[in-house]
Enzyme design. Structure first.
Site, PDB file in Angstrom:
ATOM      1  N   GLY A  96       0.807  -1.223   0.000  1.00  0.00           N
ATOM      2  CA  GLY A  96       0.000   0.000   0.000  1.00  0.00           C
ATOM      3  C   GLY A  96       0.835   1.265   0.000  1.00  0.00           C
ATOM      4  O   GLY A  96       0.352   2.328   0.369  1.00  0.00           O
ATOM      5  N   ASP A 117      -1.667   7.640  -5.676  1.00  0.00           N
ATOM      6  CA  ASP A 117      -0.274   7.166  -5.570  1.00  0.00           C
ATOM      7  C   ASP A 117       0.654   7.925  -6.514  1.00  0.00           C
ATOM      8  O   ASP A 117       1.714   8.414  -6.094  1.00  0.00           O
ATOM      9  CB  ASP A 117      -0.190   5.659  -5.886  1.00  0.00           C
ATOM     10  CG  ASP A 117      -0.821   4.817  -4.791  1.00  0.00           C
ATOM     11  OD1 ASP A 117      -1.468   5.385  -3.897  1.00  0.00           O
ATOM     12  OD2 ASP A 117      -0.666   3.583  -4.839  1.00  0.00           O
ATOM     13  N   SER A 142       4.280   1.513  -4.715  1.00  0.00           N
ATOM     14  CA  SER A 142       5.542   1.197  -5.385  1.00  0.00           C
ATOM     15  C   SER A 142       5.385   1.220  -6.914  1.00  0.00           C
ATOM     16  O   SER A 142       6.249   1.746  -7.622  1.00  0.00           O
ATOM     17  CB  SER A 142       6.106  -0.125  -4.877  1.00  0.00           C
ATOM     18  OG  SER A 142       5.804  -1.172  -5.723  1.00  0.00           O
ATOM     19  N   SER A 143       4.284   0.688  -7.441  1.00  0.00           N
ATOM     20  CA  SER A 143       4.132   0.675  -8.914  1.00  0.00           C
ATOM     21  C   SER A 143       4.035   2.101  -9.450  1.00  0.00           C
ATOM     22  O   SER A 143       4.550   2.406 -10.531  1.00  0.00           O
ATOM     23  CB  SER A 143       2.905  -0.146  -9.333  1.00  0.00           C
ATOM     24  OG  SER A 143       1.725   0.395  -8.787  1.00  0.00           O
ATOM     25  N   ALA A 144       3.393   2.996  -8.692  1.00  0.00           N
ATOM     26  CA  ALA A 144       3.256   4.385  -9.158  1.00  0.00           C
ATOM     27  C   ALA A 144       4.613   5.087  -9.173  1.00  0.00           C
ATOM     28  O   ALA A 144       4.944   5.798 -10.128  1.00  0.00           O
ATOM     29  CB  ALA A 144       2.280   5.143  -8.258  1.00  0.00           C
TER      30      ALA A 144
END
Ligand code: PMV
Length: 321
Positions: free
Chosen positions: A99, A146, A102-104
């Site tokens: 949460g 994010d 990290s992908s963003a």
């Protein structure tokens, strides 16, 4: 040769998770855990290597990193060109699936470097949008918080369907934010369902709690603007109490939060979906070692971070061979 270096922070939700799904506001902040990218031009392909995923691939083939291919296509489309070749190496210290966005953050650093290598100005607006395109591939219909926090940095107030607002000039002096990983796997979907069910069961009380949360967010914004860690900590505690009573805490979150408070935190709560995952504790600088030690001795992994750090940065270096 032109080399590009980019860095972007992770995010945590400070107050308002779950309630935000039902229409009230939340506050999120950038924390000093980073994703980084180093890029350079190549002859062909868009070669991305990810240290964390342990893979190198040409993303135009759209295998594992199709999200980043979307960002590249978006950036190229903005300048009415075909995507250009590049090689970009990505490293991230941001825990995956916790949460923390990290992908963003990875999409932000990729987009910033990719734009720069194509001679396109990696403006906030462009990077934000390009990273959002990647997030849609990963999350379906993401709120956009994010990539917004990772790009803009600082403290962001948001409500679904509204433009996120950045709080300016916030400083909680002499504090650190500890991010405590319980190691308990969690599912955002299950937690959101559990919370939503209770909210409906509470009927008029549920509606009152939602408007109470909006007022807690107002008080939290005031506390941040006044730089009062004590008051902000109190509101973290209060938010956690409400989340707990809505069924989204977990024994190990409770233990981690209890230990943090006992050892001197201003406040502590779960962050994100809950039912496992991660907790945060706002801790006076001179208590950090104590809180940290008590937590690690019980087996929790602790990241020590600064709160409200700057958003992404990107620079290019011209090497002369
Ligand atoms: O999946 P996480 O830990 O980033 O948490 C999501 C936050 C929620 O408010 C629970 C859900 C949402 O979509 O806002």
């Amino acid at each position: 040769m032109l080399t590009c270096v980019a860095k972007a922070p992770a995010k945590v939700i400070l107050i308002g998770e779950h309630w935000v799904v039902h229409g009230s506001r939340a506050i999120a902040a950038a924390v000093s855990v980073y994703a980084r990218a180093v890029g350079r031009p190549v002859e062909s392909g868009i070669i991305v290597s990810s240290r964390e995923l342990g893979l190198t691939e040409d993303i135009t083939k759209c295998r594992h990193l199709c999200n980043l291919w979307r960002s590249a296509q978006y950036i190229a489309s903005i300048v009415s060109r075909s995507p250009w070749p590049a090689s970009i190496r990505i490293e991230s210290d941001i825990p995956v699936g916790a949460g923390m966005g990290s992908s963003a953050a990875v999409a932000v650093v990729f987009s910033a470097c990719y734009a720069l290598l194509g001679g396109v100005k990696p403006s906030v607006e462009l990077v934000l949008r390009a990273a959002y395109e990647a997030e849609k591939v990963v999350h379906g219909n993401p709120s956009g918080i994010d990539n917004t926090v990772s790009a803009l940095g600082g403290f962001i107030v948001y409500r679904r369907g509204e433009k996120p607002r950045r709080l300016e000039n916030i400083e909680l002096r002499d504090t650190r934010l500890l991010i405590i990983d319980t190691g308990v796997p969690r599912s955002t979907k299950t937690a959101v369902e559990r919370f939503s069910k209770r909210l409906v069961e509470l009927r008029d009380l549920g509606r009152e709690l939602l408007s109470l949360m909006d007022r807690i967010v107002d008080r939290a914004i005031e506390a941040l603007q006044e730089g009062s860690a004590t008051r902000f900590g109190l509101l973290l505690d209060l938010s956690h109490g409400l989340l707990n009573s809505m069924g989204v805490s977990h024994e190990s979150l409770e233990e981690a939060i209890h230990i943090s408070r006992r050892e001197g935190a201003y406040g502590a709560k779960l962050t994100g979906a809950g039912m496992g995952g991660v907790a945060i504790a706002l801790v006076p600088r001179d208590r950090v070692a104590r809180v940290r030690e008590a937590l690690t001795s019980r087996g929790y992994r602790v990241l020590e971070t600064d709160l409200g750090v700057k958003g992404y940065s990107v620079t290019s270096i011209q090497d002369h061979p």
